[in-house]
Design a protein around this motif. Structure first.
Motif, short mmCIF file in Angstrom:
data_model
loop_
_atom_site.label_atom_id
_atom_site.label_comp_id
_atom_site.label_asym_id
_atom_site.label_seq_id
_atom_site.Cartn_x
_atom_site.Cartn_y
_atom_site.Cartn_z
N GLN A 16 13.03 45.67 97.01
CA GLN A 16 13.30 47.11 97.07
C GLN A 16 12.27 47.88 96.26
N ILE A 17 11.89 49.06 96.78
CA ILE A 17 11.01 49.98 96.06
C ILE A 17 11.83 51.19 95.66
N VAL A 18 11.73 51.57 94.39
CA VAL A 18 12.46 52.74 93.90
C VAL A 18 11.45 53.75 93.35
N LEU A 19 11.42 54.92 93.94
CA LEU A 19 10.60 56.01 93.42
C LEU A 19 11.40 56.70 92.34
N ALA A 20 10.89 56.72 91.12
CA ALA A 20 11.67 57.22 89.99
C ALA A 20 11.04 58.47 89.40
N GLY A 21 11.81 59.53 89.36
CA GLY A 21 11.35 60.77 88.76
C GLY A 21 11.42 60.70 87.24
N THR A 22 10.34 61.07 86.58
CA THR A 22 10.27 61.05 85.13
C THR A 22 10.22 62.49 84.59
N PRO A 23 10.56 62.69 83.32
CA PRO A 23 10.56 64.05 82.76
C PRO A 23 9.21 64.74 82.92
N ILE A 24 9.24 66.05 83.17
CA ILE A 24 8.00 66.81 83.30
C ILE A 24 7.58 67.39 81.95
N GLY A 25 8.40 67.21 80.94
CA GLY A 25 8.06 67.72 79.62
C GLY A 25 9.04 67.26 78.56
N ASN A 26 10.31 67.53 78.77
CA ASN A 26 11.34 67.20 77.79
C ASN A 26 11.90 65.81 78.10
N ARG A 28 14.38 64.33 77.07
CA ARG A 28 15.84 64.27 77.20
C ARG A 28 16.31 64.51 78.63
N ASP A 29 15.38 64.91 79.51
CA ASP A 29 15.73 65.08 80.92
C ASP A 29 15.75 63.75 81.67
N ALA A 30 15.37 62.66 81.01
CA ALA A 30 15.42 61.35 81.65
C ALA A 30 16.86 60.98 81.96
N SER A 31 17.12 60.56 83.19
CA SER A 31 18.48 60.24 83.59
C SER A 31 18.88 58.84 83.15
N PRO A 32 20.19 58.58 82.99
CA PRO A 32 20.64 57.22 82.67
C PRO A 32 20.20 56.19 83.71
N ARG A 33 20.13 56.59 84.98
CA ARG A 33 19.68 55.67 86.01
C ARG A 33 18.22 55.30 85.81
N LEU A 34 17.39 56.28 85.40
CA LEU A 34 15.99 55.98 85.13
C LEU A 34 15.86 54.98 83.99
N VAL A 35 16.61 55.20 82.92
CA VAL A 35 16.57 54.29 81.77
C VAL A 35 16.96 52.88 82.19
N GLU A 36 18.05 52.76 82.94
CA GLU A 36 18.50 51.45 83.40
C GLU A 36 17.45 50.78 84.28
N LEU A 37 16.87 51.53 85.15
CA LEU A 37 15.89 50.99 86.08
C LEU A 37 14.64 50.48 85.36
N LEU A 38 14.15 51.27 84.41
CA LEU A 38 12.96 50.84 83.67
C LEU A 38 13.21 49.57 82.87
N GLN A 39 14.43 49.39 82.43
CA GLN A 39 14.76 48.20 81.64
C GLN A 39 14.89 46.95 82.51
N THR A 40 15.29 47.11 83.76
CA THR A 40 15.66 45.95 84.58
C THR A 40 14.72 45.63 85.72
N HIS A 53 4.11 53.55 78.48
CA HIS A 53 4.48 52.95 77.19
C HIS A 53 4.99 54.03 76.22
N LYS A 54 4.39 55.21 76.26
CA LYS A 54 4.84 56.29 75.40
C LYS A 54 6.25 56.73 75.80
N LEU A 55 6.51 56.81 77.12
CA LEU A 55 7.84 57.19 77.59
C LEU A 55 8.88 56.16 77.15
N LEU A 56 8.55 54.89 77.30
CA LEU A 56 9.47 53.83 76.88
C LEU A 56 9.77 53.94 75.38
N GLN A 57 8.74 54.25 74.62
CA GLN A 57 8.91 54.38 73.17
C GLN A 57 9.83 55.56 72.84
N LEU A 58 9.62 56.69 73.51
CA LEU A 58 10.44 57.87 73.25
C LEU A 58 11.90 57.65 73.67
#
Length: 294
Positions: A16-26, A28-40, A53-58
């Protein structure tokens, strides 16, 4: 509970391919689904691995998946490799520096190839600079067009704006801060100084700024300031043209008559071309002749 209430298509399923939207600035706009997806995810294709890597760190997370660089300079050569990983059963998430992949960012080639191969493509939607700028602009939102970046060269930019001069829909553009004044100068020349627009800067960030007004005023601001940050420019569509009046085409009819055409034939030809009523045009021609005689 329907599929939407349950959370939509399952993420992380094999192949499966998942296109994931990331924050454009803030962040805290990252969704729980994005966080879960990046981890798994098995594979993360990133426009800029350093930004990822910076996004993962934040976000305070790590990813167990393989991180692969995927940007405009290697899209053509790397798409087949990514697709091969997915066909082998990997879950691949595609992220860009900000916003949704494939919209003025890498991703379209991958989606195109995946669709052709019958691979499942889904999305974790997220912030969009296009829609955010449009919503904040104060301009009509019912119909709009996204035009991305205008050409850098002056002649090509002028030609593109000439094509868009009659566009009735609200237009959304992206522009680099150091080229904003040149872009607004071109808009002033191509669309006129009074065309309404909005310059949206640093959306969702600490120094977010939205300036609204006629293009000429925005140009004067851009020329006087050292503009920085991510820029989206929203421009009002062309105003509705005034309806054609029969009186405006009397001279056209008279010109055809002077060339030998019969009056009724001339009226029919001009009315068809101007898309106005033959009866009203005929009456206008007779009225004009009557005024001349009197």
């Amino acid at each position: 509970m329907n599929e939407r209430e349950a959370g939509g298509p399952a993420l992380g399923q094999p192949g499966q391919i998942v296109l994931a939207g990331t924050p454009i600035g803030n962040v805290r706009d990252a969704s729980p689904r994005l966080v879960e997806l990046l981890q798994t995810a098995d594979v993360v294709a990133a426009e800029d691995t350093r930004r990822l890597h910076k996004l993962l760190q934040l976000l305070g997370i790590t990813t167990s998946g393989k991180i692969i660089s995927y940007h405009e300079h290697n899209e053509a050569s790397r798409t087949a490799d990514l697709l091969e990983l997915v066909l082998a059963g990997s879950t691949l998430v595609m992220v860009t520096d900000a916003g949704m992949p494939a919209v003025s960012d890498p991703g379209f080639r991958l989606v195109e190839a995946a669709v052709a191969a019958g691979v499942v493509v889904t999305a974790v939607p997220g912030p969009s600079a296009v829609l955010t700028a449009l919503a904040l602009s104060g301009l009509p939102t019912d119909r709009f067009t996204f035009e991305g970046f205008l050409p850098r060269k002056q002649g090509e930019r002028a030609a593109r704006l000439a094509e868009l001069a009659g566009e009735r829909r609200t237009m959304v553009f992206f522009e680099a801060p150091h080229r904003l004044a040149a872009m607004l100068r071109a808009l002033d020349a191509g669309f006129g100084p009074e065309r309404q627009a909005a310059v949206c800067r640093e959306l969702t960030k600490l120094h977010e700024e939205v300036l609204r007004g006629p293009v000429r005023e925005l140009l004067e601001w851009a020329e006087a300031e050292e503009v920085r940050g991510e820029i989206a420019v929203v421009v009002a569509g062309a105003p509705e043209a005034a309806p054609e009046r029969p009186e405006d085409h009397v001279q056209d009819v008279n010109a055809l008559v002077a060339q030998g055409a019969r009056l009724k034939e001339a009226v029919a030809a001009v009315a068809a071309d101007a898309r106005i009523s033959k009866r009203e045009l005929y009456s206008a021609v007779l009225a004009a002749r009557s005024d001349t005689v009197s």
